[in-house]
Design an enzyme around this catalytic site. Structure first.
Site, PDB file in Angstrom:
ATOM      1  N   GLN A 102       0.846  -1.201   0.000  1.00  0.00           N
ATOM      2  CA  GLN A 102       0.000   0.000   0.000  1.00  0.00           C
ATOM      3  C   GLN A 102       0.878   1.246   0.000  1.00  0.00           C
ATOM      4  O   GLN A 102       1.806   1.359   0.809  1.00  0.00           O
ATOM      5  CB  GLN A 102      -0.945   0.033   1.201  1.00  0.00           C
ATOM      6  CG  GLN A 102      -2.000   1.132   1.075  1.00  0.00           C
ATOM      7  CD  GLN A 102      -2.871   1.282   2.299  1.00  0.00           C
ATOM      8  OE1 GLN A 102      -2.361   1.534   3.382  1.00  0.00           O
ATOM      9  NE2 GLN A 102      -4.168   1.150   2.140  1.00  0.00           N
ATOM     10  N   TYR A 174      -6.236  10.742   4.147  1.00  0.00           N
ATOM     11  CA  TYR A 174      -4.862  11.051   3.748  1.00  0.00           C
ATOM     12  C   TYR A 174      -4.837  11.886   2.467  1.00  0.00           C
ATOM     13  O   TYR A 174      -5.885  12.302   1.963  1.00  0.00           O
ATOM     14  CB  TYR A 174      -4.061   9.762   3.626  1.00  0.00           C
ATOM     15  CG  TYR A 174      -3.795   9.104   4.961  1.00  0.00           C
ATOM     16  CD1 TYR A 174      -3.255   9.831   6.029  1.00  0.00           C
ATOM     17  CD2 TYR A 174      -4.094   7.763   5.179  1.00  0.00           C
ATOM     18  CE1 TYR A 174      -3.007   9.236   7.257  1.00  0.00           C
ATOM     19  CE2 TYR A 174      -3.845   7.155   6.408  1.00  0.00           C
ATOM     20  CZ  TYR A 174      -3.311   7.899   7.441  1.00  0.00           C
ATOM     21  OH  TYR A 174      -3.073   7.310   8.666  1.00  0.00           O
ATOM     22  N   ARG A 226      -8.038   2.344  -2.851  1.00  0.00           N
ATOM     23  CA  ARG A 226      -8.869   2.309  -1.647  1.00  0.00           C
ATOM     24  C   ARG A 226      -9.551   3.653  -1.416  1.00  0.00           C
ATOM     25  O   ARG A 226      -8.928   4.707  -1.572  1.00  0.00           O
ATOM     26  CB  ARG A 226      -8.027   1.953  -0.415  1.00  0.00           C
ATOM     27  CG  ARG A 226      -8.888   1.513   0.782  1.00  0.00           C
ATOM     28  CD  ARG A 226      -8.056   1.124   1.985  1.00  0.00           C
ATOM     29  NE  ARG A 226      -8.782   0.179   2.830  1.00  0.00           N
ATOM     30  CZ  ARG A 226      -8.576   0.014   4.131  1.00  0.00           C
ATOM     31  NH1 ARG A 226      -7.639   0.717   4.750  1.00  0.00           N
ATOM     32  NH2 ARG A 226      -9.262  -0.868   4.821  1.00  0.00           N
ATOM     33  N   GLY A 318      -9.428  -8.017   9.263  1.00  0.00           N
ATOM     34  CA  GLY A 318      -8.498  -7.091   9.879  1.00  0.00           C
ATOM     35  C   GLY A 318      -7.995  -7.596  11.214  1.00  0.00           C
ATOM     36  O   GLY A 318      -7.054  -8.377  11.306  1.00  0.00           O
ATOM     37  N   ARG A 319      -8.668  -7.176  12.289  1.00  0.00           N
ATOM     38  CA  ARG A 319      -8.186  -7.526  13.623  1.00  0.00           C
ATOM     39  C   ARG A 319      -8.184  -9.036  13.861  1.00  0.00           C
ATOM     40  O   ARG A 319      -7.383  -9.545  14.633  1.00  0.00           O
ATOM     41  CB  ARG A 319      -9.012  -6.822  14.700  1.00  0.00           C
ATOM     42  CG  ARG A 319     -10.472  -7.239  14.715  1.00  0.00           C
ATOM     43  CD  ARG A 319     -11.216  -6.575  15.862  1.00  0.00           C
ATOM     44  NE  ARG A 319     -12.612  -6.970  15.886  1.00  0.00           N
ATOM     45  CZ  ARG A 319     -13.588  -6.300  15.283  1.00  0.00           C
ATOM     46  NH1 ARG A 319     -13.290  -5.221  14.594  1.00  0.00           N
ATOM     47  NH2 ARG A 319     -14.835  -6.709  15.360  1.00  0.00           N
TER      48      ARG A 319
END
Length: 395
Positions: A102, A174, A226, A318-319
């Site tokens: 990424q 971002y 993304r 994810g987690r």
């Protein structure tokens, strides 16, 4: 039981096939050196958590010095990082897992301390509406063009490091999202103003990355993108803005669209009149032209199957991957009863979780350290949402 997420997946526009439809999304682990070089601890973590899934996306790597957003962040801003990134790609690619790097610039979501005295940059000189945010300086037209070049150079380095693809990080507030947002982009030149002009920077980044791929890649190479579908700021990105952007993105040379949300089935945060999960509407707008990765609160095999059964191409853990790196293997071997949904402090070495990664989990999870096995369930549910948001880059 035959789960649909265990089926193989072939990218429609690339001769690349994933061994299953499970993805590890980018998870902030803050284990790189202060200068962005890969550490052995980081390589060890990726090696331990890879191998079962079809696609593994790394934590963010900045494309230039001004793009650094936090300490312990990877960098792909110089050729000197290629050897370490090669080790990282090799660690991920065991047992046929595809490795995607990424790439991003943090923009105004940084600080002068992280940037060693330099002022953060953004589309416009407007601070984020968050406590402690610093006012950035607006990038000049020349700097905008150079940043676009930097994304292309980052893609070249990812190719030379042996990755199977890159994901352009246009989400989580971002820099790329800052150019798309009417909150952070109030420029009056060619890079801001109308919705179409605010799309220009992300589209230019996609073009730059693809030019590098066409020039340097000697085999099929994945280009993903993304997005975050909404902003809570006023003015900010509305879901209608995003759908208009998706209508353009579906015809761009990207191999997947990754939707960053805390829950696969989430509806709008800002518009109560929207009664359909956002991902379902985005899927309709993509018209089958671009595969879609969904993420958010996917923990059990039933959670993952619900997503792929509904027609979403790829589903991200994810987690849950932090807690159970052998999640896919255990499902494949009909050993679902042994899947871990909590972490014991005694598991940290086995899982490759080192400071400050563990400190992040502790800070986000309260004194008991969610998702540790000693935590109360009520705290676990709240902390899991925070962990998802932070680890995916939304700070």
């Amino acid at each position: 039981m035959a789960y649909s997420f265990l089926d193989t997946f072939k990218f429609p526009n690339k001769d690349i096939t994933l061994k299953n439809r499970v993805v590890i999304p980018p998870l902030t682990e803050c284990m790189a050196f202060h200068d962005g070089n890969v550490t052995e601890d980081e390589i060890d973590y990726y090696r331990k958590h890879s191998g079962g899934v079809g696609l593994y996306i790394t934590a963010v790597a900045n494309v230039n010095e001004e793009g650094k957003g936090f300490e312990g962040e990877l960098s792909v801003a110089d050729d000197k990082f290629i050897p370490g990134l090669h080790k990282l790609a090799s660690a991920i690619k065991q047992n046929g897992t595809k490795a995607v790097l990424q790439i991003f610039s943090a923009g105004r979501m940084s600080s002068s301390s992280v940037l060693r005295g330099k002022q953060p940059v953004s589309a416009s000189a407007i601070a984020a509406a968050r406590a402690g945010s610093e006012q950035p300086r607006a990038l000049s037209a020349e700097e905008v063009e150079q940043t676009i070049v930097d994304f292309g150079e980052a893609a070249r380095r990812a190719i030379q490091a042996g990755f199977d693809g890159v994901e352009i990080h246009g989400a989580n507030t971002y820099l790329i999202q800052q150019f798309f947002s009417p909150n952070s982009n109030q420029r009056t030149d060619e890079w801001g103003g109308t919705l179409e002009k605010r799309m220009k920077f992300p589209l230019a980044v996609i073009k730059s990355v693809n030019e590098a791929v066409n020039k340097y890649a000697d085999k099929p190479f994945i280009v993903g993108y993304r997005i975050s579908p909404e902003e809570i700021e006023k003015p900010g990105i509305t879901f209608d803005d995003t759908l208009k952007f998706v209508d353009v993105l579906k015809d761009q040379p990207i191999d997947y669209l990754h939707i960053s949300m805390s829950n696969v089935w989430r509806k709008s945060l800002t518009d109560d009149t929207i009664t359909t999960p956002l991902n379902e509407t985005i899927k309709e707008h993509l018209q089958g032209k671009v595969p879609m990765i969904v993420v958010g609160d996917v923990q059990t095999p039933e959670d993952a199957a619900k997503a792929t059964d509904a027609g979403f191409d790829l589903v991200a853990l994810g987690r849950e991957n932090i807690r159970e790196p052998h999640w896919v293997q255990k499902v494949e071997h009909h050993d679902e009863a042994s899947i871990r949904y909590t972490i014991s402090p005694d598991d940290l070495d086995e899982l490759g979780i080192k400071p400050p990664f563990f400190d992040i989990l502790m800070a986000l999870s309260g004194a008991n350290g969610i998702p540790l096995s000693t935590a109360k369930q009520t705290n676990r549910d709240a902390a899991n949402k925070n962990i998802d948001y932070y680890l995916s880059g939304g700070k």
